[in-house]
Scaffold this active site. Structure first.
Site, PDB file in Angstrom:
ATOM      1  N   GLY A  19       0.831  -1.206   0.000  1.00 45.12           N
ATOM      2  CA  GLY A  19       0.000   0.000   0.000  1.00 45.12           C
ATOM      3  C   GLY A  19       0.862   1.251   0.000  1.00 45.12           C
ATOM      4  N   ARG A  80       0.448  -5.055  -4.724  1.00 47.99           N
ATOM      5  CA  ARG A  80       0.657  -6.063  -3.676  1.00 47.99           C
ATOM      6  C   ARG A  80       1.050  -7.406  -4.291  1.00 47.99           C
ATOM      7  NH1 ARG A  80      -0.736  -3.954   1.154  1.00 47.99           N
ATOM      8  NH2 ARG A  80      -2.436  -2.450   1.267  1.00 47.99           N
ATOM      9  N   ASP A 111       5.667  -4.725   5.843  1.00 46.60           N
ATOM     10  CA  ASP A 111       5.955  -6.067   6.296  1.00 46.60           C
ATOM     11  C   ASP A 111       5.979  -7.094   5.152  1.00 46.60           C
ATOM     12  OD1 ASP A 111       6.477  -7.326   8.622  1.00 46.60           O
ATOM     13  OD2 ASP A 111       4.461  -8.156   8.797  1.00 46.60           O
ATOM     14  N   THR A 134       5.043   2.336   6.010  1.00 47.76           N
ATOM     15  CA  THR A 134       3.628   1.965   6.148  1.00 47.76           C
ATOM     16  C   THR A 134       2.968   2.891   7.164  1.00 47.76           C
ATOM     17  OG1 THR A 134       2.038   0.380   7.058  1.00 47.76           O
ATOM     18  CG2 THR A 134       4.271   0.070   7.770  1.00 47.76           C
ATOM     19  N   ASP A 136       0.809   1.946   9.050  1.00 49.61           N
ATOM     20  CA  ASP A 136       0.439   1.099  10.192  1.00 49.61           C
ATOM     21  C   ASP A 136       1.507   1.089  11.294  1.00 49.61           C
ATOM     22  OD1 ASP A 136      -1.649   0.454   8.481  1.00 49.61           O
ATOM     23  OD2 ASP A 136      -0.712  -1.411   7.798  1.00 49.61           O
ATOM     24  N   ASP A 138       3.832  -0.986  11.774  1.00 52.17           N
ATOM     25  CA  ASP A 138       3.867  -2.328  12.368  1.00 52.17           C
ATOM     26  C   ASP A 138       5.069  -3.153  11.919  1.00 52.17           C
ATOM     27  OD1 ASP A 138       3.106  -2.672   9.760  1.00 52.17           O
ATOM     28  OD2 ASP A 138       1.405  -3.978  10.161  1.00 52.17           O
ATOM     29  N   ARG A 180      -4.231  -1.877  10.203  1.00 55.56           N
ATOM     30  CA  ARG A 180      -4.161  -3.348  10.189  1.00 55.56           C
ATOM     31  C   ARG A 180      -4.234  -3.918  11.606  1.00 55.56           C
ATOM     32  NH1 ARG A 180      -3.717  -6.320   5.667  1.00 55.56           N
ATOM     33  NH2 ARG A 180      -2.615  -5.069   4.164  1.00 55.56           N
TER      34      ARG A 180
HETATM   35  O1  F6P Z   1      -1.057  -1.369   5.168  1.00 56.69           O
HETATM   36  C1  F6P Z   1      -1.601  -0.132   4.867  1.00 56.69           C
HETATM   37  C2  F6P Z   1      -3.105  -0.218   4.776  1.00 56.69           C
HETATM   38  O2  F6P Z   1      -3.615   1.055   4.467  1.00 56.69           O
HETATM   39  C3  F6P Z   1      -3.784  -0.791   6.027  1.00 56.69           C
HETATM   40  O3  F6P Z   1      -3.891   0.141   7.061  1.00 56.69           O
HETATM   41  C4  F6P Z   1      -5.098  -1.267   5.460  1.00 56.69           C
HETATM   42  O4  F6P Z   1      -5.635  -2.346   6.203  1.00 56.69           O
HETATM   43  C5  F6P Z   1      -4.723  -1.738   4.084  1.00 56.69           C
HETATM   44  O5  F6P Z   1      -3.490  -1.104   3.757  1.00 56.69           O
HETATM   45  C6  F6P Z   1      -5.744  -1.436   3.031  1.00 56.69           C
HETATM   46  O6  F6P Z   1      -5.290  -1.977   1.864  1.00 56.69           O
HETATM   47  P1  F6P Z   1      -6.002  -1.822   0.449  1.00 56.69           P
HETATM   48  O7  F6P Z   1      -5.697  -0.437  -0.027  1.00 56.69           O
HETATM   49  O8  F6P Z   1      -5.359  -2.869  -0.382  1.00 56.69           O
HETATM   50  O9  F6P Z   1      -7.455  -2.029   0.684  1.00 56.69           O
END
Ligand code: F6P
Length: 353
Positions: A19, A80, A111, A134, A136, A138, A180
């Site tokens: 992301g 991704r 991650d 990120t 997050d 994390d 997340r």
């Molecule tokens: O990892 C970053 C993030 O924005 C998370 O906070 C969230 O769960 C996820 O990506 C959303 O991903 P996508 O844009 O693929 O729906």
């Protein structure tokens, strides 16, 4: 690929995976400018690891990265795509990277992408260096990741605005933020914006406690309540979980989250006279210009990544620890799980009600 190197010119490639977040362009700019100053040709791989498969690899010039320090998103785009999901893809990737004659590959990722970087180093012997990013926050081993502080600021700005509307209409306002499985974004944004209750995945919350908070506020003549909810927070009624999401998985096997705010709204509305509303901040948290901290972090990590390539310290990633930029082995990536500390939540709890 657009341009060939002169014979014997050193060459690195850079990509952004997973992301997007604010500060990716600042990191790409840093890697490119620093590497060029050290005599490397720099290649940009588009759409993360997918770019190797789609032949989306071309030279990054000074002009390409000029003026992008403050721009959100990533000029290299992102995806991704996971090259380790299929055996045949791994073979292709190894051959492709070999054919590009790289002296180093910089993977700017969270991650998931850093896990792929680790596998590239360990299984395919690719000379990899990682840079953690990120919203997050994390990623293990680093205090902060690129993008986190900007996302906190964006969420705080939105929650400040929701405070005034909630006050005008006596709303119980649920604000769902991303993050997340980690409560960093919710915890930091909630505490910084004066939220009246914060729900994070690290802490089990009973619906009766949420209700009590709202009723106690009413006794203090506070008719509105702001509840900040992390997307992976769960709500319980005794032993029974009454709200929480966990359904679809992405190519890394990770759960796609979102929607818990609406479930909590439904549960609360059944028990309260107050009007309960829900705002899901969503992808707005990944957009916009990076704050100064993220620009500095990205610039310093980009510099450190090129330094690591020059001294051939591969299989590492850049980290920010106690105010310093350091390198750590990618093996440290999976040293436990990085989550919001109980101490942080204890401080936040003091401000509930
Ligand atoms: O990892 C970053 C993030 O924005 C998370 O906070 C969230 O769960 C996820 O990506 C959303 O991903 P996508 O844009 O693929 O729906």
């Amino acid at each position: 690929m657009k341009k060939k190197t002169t014979k014997n010119q050193k060459r690195i490639a850079v990509l952004t995976g997973g992301g997007d977040c604010p500060g990716l362009n600042a990191a790409i700019r840093s890697v490119t400018k620093v590497a060029q100053k050290s005599g490397y040709q720099v290649l940009g791989v588009k759409y993360g690891f997918r770019g190797f498969f789609d032949d989306e690899v071309s030279e990054l010039t000074h002009k390409d990265v000029s003026g992008i320090l403050s721009r959100g998103g990533t000029i290299l785009k992102s995806s991704r795509f996971n090259p380790f999901a299929k055996k045949s893809d791994q073979k292709f990737l190894a051959e492709k990277i070999k054919s590009l004659n790289l002296d180093g590959l910089v993977v700017i990722g969270g991650d998931g992408s850093l896990g792929v970087a680790k596998d590239c180093y360990e299984k395919l012997k690719v000379p990899v260096i990682g840079i953690p990013k990120t919203i997050d926050n994390d990623v293990c081993g680093t205090d902060y990741t690129i993008g986190f502080h900007t996302a906190v600021s964006t969420a705080v700005d939105a929650i400040d605005k929701l405070h005034t509307t909630a006050e005008s209409h006596d709303f119980v306002m649920i604000v769902e933020v991303m993050g997340r499985h980690s409560g960093y974004l919710a915890g930091y944004a909630g505490l910084a914006s004066g939220a009246d209750f914060i729900m994070v995945p690290e802490k089990r919350v009973q619906i009766k406690n949420l209700e009590k908070c709202i009723r106690d506020r009413k006794k203090l003549n506070k008719n509105s309540t702001i509840i900040v909810v992390a997307e992976d927070a769960k709500l319980y009624d005794g032993k029974k979980q009454v709200a929480g999401t966990d359904t679809v998985h992405d190519s890394y096997g990770k759960i796609k989250l979102g929607g818990v705010g609406w479930m909590i709204k439904k549960c609360l509305q059944l028990r309260l006279d107050h009007e309960v509303r829900c705002t899901v901040l969503g992808h707005v948290q990944r957009g916009g210009e990076p704050v100064a901290f993220d620009r500095l972090l990205a610039t310093q990590m980009g510099y450190a990544a090129v330094g690591a390539i020059e001294s051939k310290k591969f299989g590492q990633y850049t980290v920010y620890e106690s105010g310093q930029i350091k390198l750590k082995s990618l093996k440290k990536l999976h040293d436990g799980k990085k989550r919001l500390s109980p101490e942080f939540y204890e401080v936040a709890e003091k401000f509930f009600v």
